[in-house]
Design an enzyme around this catalytic site. Structure first.
Site, PDB file in Angstrom:
ATOM      1  N   SER A   1      32.037  39.502  20.286  1.00  0.00           N
ATOM      2  CA  SER A   1      33.004  40.348  21.444  1.00  0.00           C
ATOM      3  C   SER A   1      32.840  39.651  22.755  1.00  0.00           C
ATOM      4  O   SER A   1      31.637  39.326  22.954  1.00  0.00           O
ATOM      5  CB  SER A   1      32.588  41.749  21.107  1.00  0.00           C
ATOM      6  OG  SER A   1      33.289  42.348  22.248  1.00  0.00           O
TER       7      SER A   1
ATOM      8  N   TYR B   1      27.316  49.405  21.979  1.00  0.00           N
ATOM      9  CA  TYR B   1      28.062  48.177  21.113  1.00  0.00           C
ATOM     10  C   TYR B   1      27.769  47.030  21.630  1.00  0.00           C
ATOM     11  O   TYR B   1      27.407  46.034  21.063  1.00  0.00           O
ATOM     12  CB  TYR B   1      29.429  48.694  21.128  1.00  0.00           C
ATOM     13  CG  TYR B   1      30.433  47.633  20.556  1.00  0.00           C
ATOM     14  CD1 TYR B   1      30.553  47.517  19.225  1.00  0.00           C
ATOM     15  CD2 TYR B   1      31.149  46.961  21.452  1.00  0.00           C
ATOM     16  CE1 TYR B   1      31.279  46.544  18.675  1.00  0.00           C
ATOM     17  CE2 TYR B   1      32.111  45.966  20.843  1.00  0.00           C
ATOM     18  CZ  TYR B   1      32.224  45.844  19.486  1.00  0.00           C
ATOM     19  OH  TYR B   1      33.011  44.858  18.915  1.00  0.00           O
TER      20      TYR B   1
HETATM   21  N1  LIG Z   1      38.913  45.362  17.936  1.00  0.00           N
HETATM   22  C1  LIG Z   1      38.387  45.020  18.813  1.00  0.00           C
HETATM   23  O1  LIG Z   1      39.059  45.277  19.986  1.00  0.00           O
HETATM   24  C2  LIG Z   1      37.508  43.892  18.675  1.00  0.00           C
HETATM   25  C3  LIG Z   1      37.102  43.056  19.636  1.00  0.00           C
HETATM   26  C4  LIG Z   1      36.046  42.340  19.831  1.00  0.00           C
HETATM   27  C5  LIG Z   1      35.381  42.130  18.435  1.00  0.00           C
HETATM   28  N2  LIG Z   1      35.752  42.959  17.433  1.00  0.00           N
HETATM   29  C6  LIG Z   1      34.954  42.923  16.269  1.00  0.00           C
HETATM   30  O2  LIG Z   1      35.583  42.220  15.182  1.00  0.00           O
HETATM   31  C7  LIG Z   1      34.929  42.987  13.834  1.00  0.00           C
HETATM   32  C8  LIG Z   1      36.227  43.620  12.911  1.00  0.00           C
HETATM   33  O3  LIG Z   1      36.493  44.767  13.689  1.00  0.00           O
HETATM   34  P1  LIG Z   1      37.826  45.084  13.763  1.00  0.00           P
HETATM   35  O4  LIG Z   1      38.435  45.464  15.170  1.00  0.00           O
HETATM   36  O5  LIG Z   1      38.876  44.683  12.458  1.00  0.00           O
HETATM   37  O6  LIG Z   1      37.665  46.670  13.082  1.00  0.00           O
HETATM   38  P2  LIG Z   1      37.926  47.610  11.804  1.00  0.00           P
HETATM   39  O7  LIG Z   1      39.292  47.606  11.317  1.00  0.00           O
HETATM   40  O8  LIG Z   1      37.139  48.967  12.024  1.00  0.00           O
HETATM   41  O9  LIG Z   1      37.211  46.593  10.678  1.00  0.00           O
HETATM   42  C9  LIG Z   1      35.634  46.673  10.762  1.00  0.00           C
HETATM   43  C10 LIG Z   1      35.040  46.742   9.093  1.00  0.00           C
HETATM   44  O10 LIG Z   1      33.626  46.514   9.288  1.00  0.00           O
HETATM   45  C11 LIG Z   1      33.271  46.904   8.086  1.00  0.00           C
HETATM   46  N3  LIG Z   1      31.962  47.620   8.257  1.00  0.00           N
HETATM   47  C12 LIG Z   1      31.245  48.503   9.008  1.00  0.00           C
HETATM   48  N4  LIG Z   1      29.920  48.800   9.164  1.00  0.00           N
HETATM   49  C13 LIG Z   1      29.822  47.860   7.797  1.00  0.00           C
HETATM   50  C14 LIG Z   1      28.386  47.981   7.191  1.00  0.00           C
HETATM   51  N5  LIG Z   1      27.501  48.713   7.407  1.00  0.00           N
HETATM   52  N6  LIG Z   1      28.601  46.904   5.849  1.00  0.00           N
HETATM   53  C15 LIG Z   1      29.889  46.409   5.697  1.00  0.00           C
HETATM   54  N7  LIG Z   1      30.942  46.494   6.252  1.00  0.00           N
HETATM   55  C16 LIG Z   1      30.948  47.309   7.254  1.00  0.00           C
HETATM   56  C17 LIG Z   1      34.211  48.335   7.866  1.00  0.00           C
HETATM   57  O11 LIG Z   1      34.611  48.187   6.388  1.00  0.00           O
HETATM   58  P3  LIG Z   1      34.412  49.294   5.195  1.00  0.00           P
HETATM   59  O12 LIG Z   1      34.313  50.508   6.240  1.00  0.00           O
HETATM   60  O13 LIG Z   1      35.585  48.917   4.361  1.00  0.00           O
HETATM   61  O14 LIG Z   1      33.012  48.949   4.711  1.00  0.00           O
HETATM   62  C18 LIG Z   1      35.605  47.850   8.704  1.00  0.00           C
HETATM   63  O15 LIG Z   1      36.501  47.598   8.010  1.00  0.00           O
HETATM   64  C19 LIG Z   1      33.915  43.808  14.282  1.00  0.00           C
HETATM   65  O16 LIG Z   1      32.690  42.889  14.151  1.00  0.00           O
HETATM   66  C20 LIG Z   1      34.248  44.259  15.842  1.00  0.00           C
HETATM   67  O17 LIG Z   1      32.863  44.375  16.347  1.00  0.00           O
HETATM   68  C21 LIG Z   1      36.476  43.824  17.438  1.00  0.00           C
END
Ligand SMILES: NC(=O)c1ccc[n+]([C@@H]2O[C@H](COP(=O)([O-])OP(=O)(O)OC[C@H]3O[C@@H](n4cnc5c(N)ncnc54)[C@H](OP(=O)(O)O)[C@@H]3O)[C@@H](O)[C@H]2O)c1
Length: 217
Positions: free
Chosen positions: A132, A145
């Protein structure tokens, strides 16, 4: 096939049913991946014959090790993550910080620890860590975070140093705010998950080891 080809490769995506995860799976299918292991704590039925689902909590080292035993993975995309949106003085600060470190740092460590050695044995592989921009600069109300993502960035750099002469590329992605469940509460301009997924595919193909993805980049 070169190290950076996606066509014909087996790719594992964690958090595969989240916002960016689903966009990654779609982009990987379009890029010609042979098999996609879509890992999640609650996987949904696959909608393409090239998708294999796996139930996985990245915090569970034994489950992670079993999955690594079961599949030869060419490209590992560590995409799962949690964000509790907690500042350092909140009542829940310590508990939320542990939750984020467990998933975003120790979970990532479990995945790399289990999946890198078979890549080393084969002499090639790609590991992508979805970090991130918060790994580089602390964002408002996301102190712990960002700390967990900064720790994941340190892990990424350490891994890269260990693996660079073994045919394995370790890529760090640094997306800004992206329109998923993780940021549903934020009323700010956001990237689309597809933009982040497409940038990830490009980074893998073009040999880019560090890629920021922001609305201005
Ligand atoms: N959205 C943003 O603004 C943003 C910005 C920068 C980076 N990111 C990063 O991008 C990645 C994807 O995030 P997203 O934005 O797509 O959010 P999201 O829709 O909430 O997806 C995150 C996924 O991580 C999975 N997860 C969480 N804890 C877990 C665990 N202990 N074991 C296995 N799976 C787990 C969850 O899947 P289940 O609940 O189905 O297991 C969830 O579907 C993350 O690493 C996040 O930090 C996001």
């Amino acid at each position: 096939m070169g190290n950076r080809d996606i066509e014909g490769r087996t790719v594992l995506v964690t958090g595969a049913f989240g916002g960016i995860g689903q966009a990654l799976v779609h982009a990987l299918l379009e890029a010609g991946a042979r098999e996609i292991i879509a890992a999640s704590r609650q996987p949904q039925p696959p909608n393409d014959h090239r998708i294999v689902t796996a139930t996985l909590d990245v915090r569970d080292q034994a489950s992670v090790a079993a999955l690594a035993e079961a599949h030869a993975v060419d490209i590992l995309i560590n995409n799962s993550g949690v964000n509790t949106n907690t500042g350092p003085l909140a009542g829940s600060a310590a508990d939320h910080a542990r939750e984020e470190m467990d998933a975003n740092y120790f979970g990532l460590l479990n995945m790399c620890w289990a999946f890198a050695p078979p890549m080393v044995a084969r002499g090639n592989g790609v590991i992508v860590n979805m970090l991130s921009t918060g790994a580089l600069k602390v964002l408002p109300r996301m102190t712990s975070y960002c700390a967990s993502k900064a720790a994941a960035w340190s892990l990424t750099q350490g891994l890269r140093a260990e693996l660079e002469d073994k045919g394995i590329d370790v890529i760090a992605m640094f997306p800004g705010a992206t329109d998923t469940r993780l940021t549903a509460h934020l009323r700010i301009p956001k990237l689309s998950p597809k933009t982040v997924a497409d940038a990830t595919i490009t980074a893998i193909r073009d040999g880019v080891l560090e890629q920021r993805v922001t609305l201005t980049s």
